[in-house]
Write a protein that holds these residues in place. Structure first.
Motif, PDB file in Angstrom:
ATOM      1  N   ILE A 157      -4.888   5.690  -3.327  1.00  0.00           N
ATOM      2  CA  ILE A 157      -6.336   5.623  -3.230  1.00  0.00           C
ATOM      3  C   ILE A 157      -6.880   6.372  -2.015  1.00  0.00           C
ATOM      4  CG2 ILE A 157      -6.501   3.514  -1.846  1.00  0.00           C
ATOM      5  CD1 ILE A 157      -8.605   2.508  -3.742  1.00  0.00           C
ATOM      6  N   ALA A 158      -6.081   6.498  -0.996  1.00  0.00           N
ATOM      7  CA  ALA A 158      -6.563   7.130   0.234  1.00  0.00           C
ATOM      8  C   ALA A 158      -6.961   8.583   0.014  1.00  0.00           C
ATOM      9  CB  ALA A 158      -5.501   7.046   1.332  1.00  0.00           C
ATOM     10  N   PHE A 159      -6.358   9.215  -0.985  1.00  0.00           N
ATOM     11  CA  PHE A 159      -6.713  10.610  -1.263  1.00  0.00           C
ATOM     12  C   PHE A 159      -8.179  10.752  -1.653  1.00  0.00           C
ATOM     13  CE2 PHE A 159      -2.121  10.811  -1.724  1.00  0.00           C
ATOM     14  CZ  PHE A 159      -1.837  11.984  -1.046  1.00  0.00           C
ATOM     15  N   GLN A 160      -8.796   9.667  -2.097  1.00  0.00           N
ATOM     16  CA  GLN A 160     -10.202   9.717  -2.477  1.00  0.00           C
ATOM     17  C   GLN A 160     -11.108   9.996  -1.281  1.00  0.00           C
ATOM     18  OE1 GLN A 160     -11.035   9.719  -5.574  1.00  0.00           O
ATOM     19  NE2 GLN A 160      -9.022   9.167  -6.378  1.00  0.00           N
ATOM     20  N   PHE A 161     -10.583   9.806  -0.093  1.00  0.00           N
ATOM     21  CA  PHE A 161     -11.377  10.104   1.100  1.00  0.00           C
ATOM     22  C   PHE A 161     -11.283  11.574   1.504  1.00  0.00           C
ATOM     23  CE2 PHE A 161     -10.775   5.484   1.948  1.00  0.00           C
ATOM     24  CZ  PHE A 161     -12.115   5.140   2.025  1.00  0.00           C
ATOM     25  N   MET A 162     -10.339  12.298   0.907  1.00  0.00           N
ATOM     26  CA  MET A 162     -10.090  13.652   1.366  1.00  0.00           C
ATOM     27  C   MET A 162     -10.962  14.668   0.631  1.00  0.00           C
ATOM     28  SD  MET A 162      -8.008  12.580   3.456  1.00  0.00           S
ATOM     29  CE  MET A 162      -7.702  14.130   4.300  1.00  0.00           C
ATOM     30  N   PRO A 163     -11.363  15.730   1.332  1.00  0.00           N
ATOM     31  CA  PRO A 163     -12.002  16.850   0.649  1.00  0.00           C
ATOM     32  C   PRO A 163     -10.964  17.598  -0.189  1.00  0.00           C
ATOM     33  CG  PRO A 163     -11.689  17.328   2.973  1.00  0.00           C
ATOM     34  CD  PRO A 163     -11.271  15.909   2.774  1.00  0.00           C
ATOM     35  N   GLU A 164     -11.387  18.643  -0.872  1.00  0.00           N
ATOM     36  CA  GLU A 164     -10.473  19.331  -1.790  1.00  0.00           C
ATOM     37  C   GLU A 164      -9.229  19.853  -1.092  1.00  0.00           C
ATOM     38  OE1 GLU A 164     -11.297  22.350  -4.782  1.00  0.00           O
ATOM     39  OE2 GLU A 164     -13.230  21.361  -5.111  1.00  0.00           O
ATOM     40  N   VAL A 165      -9.425  20.501   0.024  1.00  0.00           N
ATOM     41  CA  VAL A 165      -8.259  20.920   0.800  1.00  0.00           C
ATOM     42  C   VAL A 165      -8.283  20.206   2.142  1.00  0.00           C
ATOM     43  CG1 VAL A 165      -8.140  23.166  -0.340  1.00  0.00           C
ATOM     44  CG2 VAL A 165      -9.346  22.927   1.840  1.00  0.00           C
ATOM     45  N   PHE A 166      -7.098  19.912   2.614  1.00  0.00           N
ATOM     46  CA  PHE A 166      -6.997  19.124   3.836  1.00  0.00           C
ATOM     47  C   PHE A 166      -5.633  19.379   4.451  1.00  0.00           C
ATOM     48  CE2 PHE A 166      -5.812  16.735   0.093  1.00  0.00           C
ATOM     49  CZ  PHE A 166      -4.545  16.274   0.402  1.00  0.00           C
ATOM     50  N   THR A 167      -5.479  18.955   5.686  1.00  0.00           N
ATOM     51  CA  THR A 167      -4.182  19.094   6.349  1.00  0.00           C
ATOM     52  C   THR A 167      -3.506  17.726   6.419  1.00  0.00           C
ATOM     53  OG1 THR A 167      -4.956  18.609   8.578  1.00  0.00           O
ATOM     54  CG2 THR A 167      -5.212  20.886   7.814  1.00  0.00           C
ATOM     55  N   LEU A 168      -2.206  17.759   6.639  1.00  0.00           N
ATOM     56  CA  LEU A 168      -1.479  16.495   6.719  1.00  0.00           C
ATOM     57  C   LEU A 168      -1.932  15.659   7.909  1.00  0.00           C
ATOM     58  CD1 LEU A 168       2.143  17.483   5.650  1.00  0.00           C
ATOM     59  CD2 LEU A 168       0.427  16.213   4.372  1.00  0.00           C
ATOM     60  N   SER A 169      -2.326  16.317   8.961  1.00  0.00           N
ATOM     61  CA  SER A 169      -2.820  15.560  10.111  1.00  0.00           C
ATOM     62  C   SER A 169      -4.105  14.824   9.775  1.00  0.00           C
ATOM     63  CB  SER A 169      -3.069  16.486  11.299  1.00  0.00           C
ATOM     64  OG  SER A 169      -1.857  17.035  11.743  1.00  0.00           O
ATOM     65  N   GLU A 170      -4.965  15.491   9.013  1.00  0.00           N
ATOM     66  CA  GLU A 170      -6.212  14.833   8.612  1.00  0.00           C
ATOM     67  C   GLU A 170      -5.915  13.625   7.727  1.00  0.00           C
ATOM     68  OE1 GLU A 170      -9.030  18.865   8.618  1.00  0.00           O
ATOM     69  OE2 GLU A 170      -8.141  18.129   6.760  1.00  0.00           O
ATOM     70  N   LEU A 171      -4.972  13.798   6.801  1.00  0.00           N
ATOM     71  CA  LEU A 171      -4.620  12.688   5.910  1.00  0.00           C
ATOM     72  C   LEU A 171      -4.035  11.526   6.712  1.00  0.00           C
ATOM     73  CD1 LEU A 171      -4.382  11.687   2.989  1.00  0.00           C
ATOM     74  CD2 LEU A 171      -2.088  12.700   2.925  1.00  0.00           C
ATOM     75  N   GLN A 172      -3.184  11.870   7.667  1.00  0.00           N
ATOM     76  CA  GLN A 172      -2.597  10.820   8.497  1.00  0.00           C
ATOM     77  C   GLN A 172      -3.673  10.079   9.266  1.00  0.00           C
ATOM     78  OE1 GLN A 172       0.680  12.005  10.953  1.00  0.00           O
ATOM     79  NE2 GLN A 172       0.630  10.111  12.161  1.00  0.00           N
ATOM     80  N   CYS A 173      -4.639  10.812   9.729  1.00  0.00           N
ATOM     81  CA  CYS A 173      -5.741  10.178  10.472  1.00  0.00           C
ATOM     82  C   CYS A 173      -6.474   9.160   9.599  1.00  0.00           C
ATOM     83  CB  CYS A 173      -6.698  11.256  10.966  1.00  0.00           C
ATOM     84  SG  CYS A 173      -8.090  10.608  11.882  1.00  0.00           S
ATOM     85  N   VAL A 174      -6.680   9.503   8.334  1.00  0.00           N
ATOM     86  CA  VAL A 174      -7.342   8.577   7.409  1.00  0.00           C
ATOM     87  C   VAL A 174      -6.516   7.296   7.266  1.00  0.00           C
ATOM     88  CG1 VAL A 174      -7.928   8.221   4.986  1.00  0.00           C
ATOM     89  CG2 VAL A 174      -8.626  10.320   6.137  1.00  0.00           C
ATOM     90  N   TYR A 175      -5.219   7.447   7.071  1.00  0.00           N
ATOM     91  CA  TYR A 175      -4.373   6.261   6.953  1.00  0.00           C
ATOM     92  C   TYR A 175      -4.413   5.427   8.234  1.00  0.00           C
ATOM     93  CZ  TYR A 175      -2.097   7.013   2.427  1.00  0.00           C
ATOM     94  OH  TYR A 175      -1.845   7.113   1.088  1.00  0.00           O
TER      95      TYR A 175
END
Lengths: 228, 228
Positions: A157-175
């Motif tokens: 579900i966390a991917f729903q917060f991401m824009p179309e392209v993103f970096t792994l650091s940004e994804l980690q920050c969301v988590y």
DNA sequence: CCAAAAGTGTTCACCGTACACCCATGA
DNA sequence: TCATGGGTGTACGGTGAACACTTTTGG
């Protein structure tokens, strides 16, 4: 007044039915919730969840999506039914059953939602310092947050917060924001990549003075996949 | 007709609101669901979930518990809200929003529920061979079953099916029925006992011609604990 | 060449799984 | 004594957690 039809109609008073939506996003590395300031009584001037009354020929999901669009301008986002709140005195006007939803908005989506006619104001509020809320909306938010955090464990579900392209650091920050704890970078990347759910775009993100990061995107954006 | 009050009332037609309950139990080593045969139209003579209209001054949970008691004689069981179904044409009479619940009944509880006035019949039906159902009740059951199985993994919900005292073999049987697979006896006992949630009564169950089994009970029956 | 974020492997502990035999009872 | 379900321990593999240094870029 209810339109009388030839068919049977249950002859006792009906409650009003509303949908209310807890809209989450991540802003400035904070979990935030979209609230509207009520223009009319009851609770005039207080902050509340976007939502409103169900039309008699409208599906519940459609009602939630419509209210969200009308009151905040947001559409096309992840929207899932949460729980139905129906305590007898939760609304002073009349008996109101609220079918609640929660929505997840990507980080980049319109930063400044527009206010609708029946809202004096609309704005994002950090989850950690919410204002006092109208009705039982604080309870609704608490349950939505609980559900959101629980779903991190067994869904993507966390991917729903991401824009179309993103970096792994940004994804980690969301988590990290959602779990409210820091995560190990190597373990995080290993876990995410092992899902085989995202792929490199091939491009690099040059975001300042430092080493550029690889950009990723979700492989099949249509599916909201559940792990396992 | 809705009782007019001095307070504001939303001036558009209100939908009817019902609660419907999916009642699970384990009977004869089978997962079973309690259905009522409808005495009145629509869908007269068809099987349906127990449930009925919400009173205007009644909490949702209370309504579900009341309907369950009135239509089947069952009370005091585990009852949890499931989901709210509100497709526009799910009831031919008028617009009906159904707030659904699921209930778990211990194995030993009244084997033959009594039928209420508006039900032609009441009975348990094995989940594997349900009859055709009225309205969208088949969808509701499908979702309830999904939720039940999912909860086995991360909660101790299965204990709700057990009578006050039970043996580990009986408990294992419940898990096997719910998961629809056989489990290793040693691993199962190790896992259950490591929860430290049940204790021996000290008595033995002599249930026939073979070695008696130790009886267990839940330590703190009030709490429905969630693992982890 | 310095600061800052990106990127990369290995080791260990724990947990879930697989697996086979003896025990207690009633008939 | 036999049939039947009750009761018990160990060994292995996989997964999640801990942990530190090199690389790339802009200033």
């Amino acid at each position: 007044m209810r339109a009388p039809k030839e068919t049977f109609s249950y002859p006792y008073p009906h409650p009003a039915v509303t949908t209310d939506v807890v809209v989450f996003t991540i802003r400035d590395e904070r979990l935030s919730i979209l609230l509207v300031k009520r223009a009319n009584p009851p609770h005039q001037g207080e902050w509340a969840l976007p939502g409103g009354f169900l039309a008699i020929d409208e599906d519940l999901d459609a009602c939630a999506a419509r209210e969200l669009r009308e009151e905040t301008g947001i559409s096309g986002v992840y929207l899932e039914q949460l729980y139905t709140f129906g305590a007898t005195h939760r609304d002073p006007r009349e008996r109101v059953i609220s079918v609640t939803y929660y929505a997840l908005v990507p980080q980049d989506a319109l930063a400044t939602p527009r206010a609708a006619s029946d809202a004096a104001d609309v704005g994002w509020h950090p989850f950690e310092k919410l204002p006092d809320l109208a009705f039982d909306h604080a309870d609704i938010i608490a349950m939505a947050h609980q559900r959101l955090v629980a779903k991190l464990d067994y869904s993507t579900i966390a991917f729903q917060f991401m824009p179309e392209v993103f970096t792994l650091s940004e994804l980690q920050c969301v988590y990290e924001v959602l779990l409210n704890q820091s995560l190990d970078k190597r373990n995080f990347r290993k876990r995410i990549l092992s899902l085989e759910l995202i792929e490199e775009t091939g491009k690099l993100r040059r975001s300042g003075k430092h080493r550029p990061a690889r950009e990723y995107r979700v492989k099949h954006p249509k599916r909201v996949e559940i792990i396992k």
